[in-house]
Design an enzyme around this catalytic site. Structure first.
Site, short mmCIF file in Angstrom:
data_model
loop_
_atom_site.label_atom_id
_atom_site.label_comp_id
_atom_site.label_asym_id
_atom_site.label_seq_id
_atom_site.Cartn_x
_atom_site.Cartn_y
_atom_site.Cartn_z
N GLU A 293 -8.15 12.03 14.57
CA GLU A 293 -7.20 11.00 14.13
C GLU A 293 -8.04 9.88 13.58
O GLU A 293 -8.92 9.34 14.26
CB GLU A 293 -6.33 10.54 15.31
CG GLU A 293 -5.16 9.67 14.89
CD GLU A 293 -5.47 8.20 14.97
OE1 GLU A 293 -5.51 7.56 13.89
OE2 GLU A 293 -5.69 7.70 16.07
N CYS A 327 -5.12 1.70 14.77
CA CYS A 327 -5.01 2.53 13.58
C CYS A 327 -3.59 2.54 13.05
O CYS A 327 -3.35 2.86 11.88
CB CYS A 327 -5.50 3.94 13.86
SG CYS A 327 -4.90 4.63 15.41
#
Length: 543
Positions: A293, A327
């Site tokens: 990720e 993020c």
């Protein structure tokens, strides 16, 4: 020995405590913060169950109070990476053979330790070491990490229970083997829960792990490792090393037993590592599982039918909680011209009430960014915008690293939807806004979809259900986690499996069955109870 088909205890999300004045958790946490500040910890690596001290000590300082020393960690070198890999491979046979319910018990106990006796230790370590507010630490290091461990046990049982059908005289079954070799977990600074999940998810499925945390999150990683050890993770199953990234990479990615990579971090690092794995593919015993990720350039798009206060609150929380170092944090916004002044007024009102300072003061909403490199990058971007003809700073912009790495929540208004800060991930408290003509909504959707390489999170704000449906369909590839009338952050394990595609990663959805199944290698077994004894088939008979 006795056998059984076991059901794990009921799984539910860990309740989030309030830490309001007068609560017991507030009192306990403040005591733990004081206790950690009163001592300088010496943090060893953990390899094969042993505490490894090299004598090469590196100091740890709170990002918000640089003069204070929390302790030192012992930095390793390539020999320690070798040692960790060897320890993992030695532990592998026994761990892989352990019955799944015993592996489940270990990590369920770890979750209870986190939500119980270690709760304020892991919260305090995250607050001090990573400059997180009390609420951001609670939802991350205590609740989400406990959720990861508990829900992953649930997903593990679902995977093992997924079995094929069988025909007459045949019994088909699938066993889910751990990967053949070791898994490397490389974890980020911004979420303590991710730092705990990346090594534990593969381990839960019977794998052995070499774990390298971010150097700016070693203080909390030490607490995680203590919890794993107390929960009963056997020696060598998870090995914690503090060598530099390039040193670890050279040793891990050239090893023939390298079997998997579990990563959260920057897109650039992930792509570089993927390239290295590809170049070394001939070395490995099997094709490694690569799960990552990475970055995001997460958006909020508001339609003229939106609730202005809801949009403003989503901006304040989505862009500036934990200093934008998520993020999933909102870092670009598309606002309708007809509603912009109303939305802007409410955002500026909210920001006028935001306090910035150390997380030990619970009234502070914003704390410090993680380190000097991040501070310097963000300061340069803000200064560039302040002097650019296509940009204007309408909120914040202040930067000061005399005490800690403090950057005010900053909003850049741009006339160019392709302006640099609309495209690049900054990982800080900086939001860029583009105001579009209401009549060009469809055109703006196209611009949004094509502006960034990323596809992690995004949000639409509208009351018009036709618009909501249109945006949801039109931006189908722009975000792996898509929000309707909510900020694009705060995914909860078991409720919103997390991950994105495009430049944002492999979208294996942390906190779901999809992630856990990557850490096993299925073997199909077919048993024939009455095997044929003649090679001839009926069609071969004469008329």
């Amino acid at each position: 020995m006795p056998k059984g088909v076991f059901k794990v205890p009921p799984i539910a999300n860990e309740p989030v405590l309030t830490y309001a004045p007068g609560t017991s958790e507030r009192t306990e946490l403040k005591k733990q913060l004081e206790a950690f500040r009163a001592v300088e910890l010496e943090i060893p690596m953990f390899i094969g169950g042993e505490e490894i001290r090299t004598g090469k000590k590196v100091s740890i300082h709170p990002p918000h109070e640089l003069k204070h020393c929390l302790g030192h960690y012992h930095q390793g070198d390539e020999s320690h990476v070798h040692q960790a890999i060897d320890a993992a491979l030695r532990a592998r046979p026994k761990w892989a053979e352990m019955s799944w319910e015993h592996r489940a018990s270990i990590f369920l106990k770890a979750a209870d330790l986190i939500s119980g006796p270690y709760r304020q230790k892991i919260n305090a370590a995250t607050m001090l070491g990573q400059s997180k507010s009390v609420f951001q630490a609670e939802i991350d290091s205590a609740c989400e990490l406990a959720d990861f461990l508990r829900f992953n046990v649930k997903y593990m049982t679902q995977i093992y229970g997924d079995q094929p059908t069988s025909s007459k005289n045949i019994w088909n079954r699938v066993e889910y083997r751990p990967l053949e070799g070791f898994v490397f977990a490389l974890t980020p600074f911004n979420f303590t829960s991710i730092a705990g999940n990346l090594p534990s998810a593969p381990a839960m499925m019977g794998n052995v792990v070499v774990w390298k945390p971010s150097k700016t999150a070693i203080y909390s990683a030490n607490i995680i490792m203590q919890i794993f050890r107390e929960a009963g993770v056997p020696d060598g199953v998870i090995n914690l090393v503090f060598a530099s990234g390039p040193v670890v990479a050279r040793e891990v990615f050239s090893h023939p037993e390298f079997a998997g990579f579990h990563f959260t971090g920057s897109t650039e690092v992930f792509q570089s590592i993927w390239k290295t794995i590809g170049e070394n593919i001939h070395r490995y015993k099997s094709y490694p599982r690569i799960v990552g990720e990475t970055g995001g350039k997460d958006f909020i798009i508001a339609h003229k039918s939106c609730d202005a206060k809801a949009v403003a609150t989503a901006i304040t929380r989505g862009a500036f909680e934990y200093q934008g170092q998520k993020c999933s944090a909102a870092s670009r916004a598309y606002m309708p011209a007809s509603r912009w002044e109303e939305i802007k007024s409410e955002v500026l009102r909210q920001l006028s009430e935001v306090k910035m300072g150390p997380p030990e003061d619970f009234s502070n909403f914003v704390n410090a960014v993680i380190d000097e490199a991040s501070f310097d990058k963000l300061e340069a971007v803000i200064k560039e915008a302040d002097n650019h003809p296509e940009a204007k700073i309408i909120a914040g912009g202040g930067c000061d690293k005399s005490v800690g790495y403090y950057i005010e929540p900053t909003i850049i208004l741009t006339t160019n939807p392709q302006y640099r800060t609309m495209q690049e991930e900054l990982f800080g408290p900086v939001l860029t806004v583009y105001v579009y003509d209401d009549l060009k909504f469809d055109e703006t959707l196209d611009i949004l979809d094509k502006t960034s390489i990323y596809g992690l999170t995004g949000a639409v704000f509208a009351k018009d259900r036709y618009i909501i449906e249109k945006v949801t369909k039109r931006l189908v590839n722009a975000a792996g986690n898509f929000y309707i009338n909510d900020k694009p952050t705060g995914a909860v394990v078991g409720q919103q499996p997390f991950g994105g595609a495009r430049g944002s990663g492999t979208n294996d959805k942390a906190g779901s069955l999809f992630n856990m199944i990557r850490w096993v290698s299925p073997r199909t077994i077919k048993e024939n109870f009455i095997p044929p004894t003649d090679f001839k088939y009926p069609y071969m008979e004469k008329e």
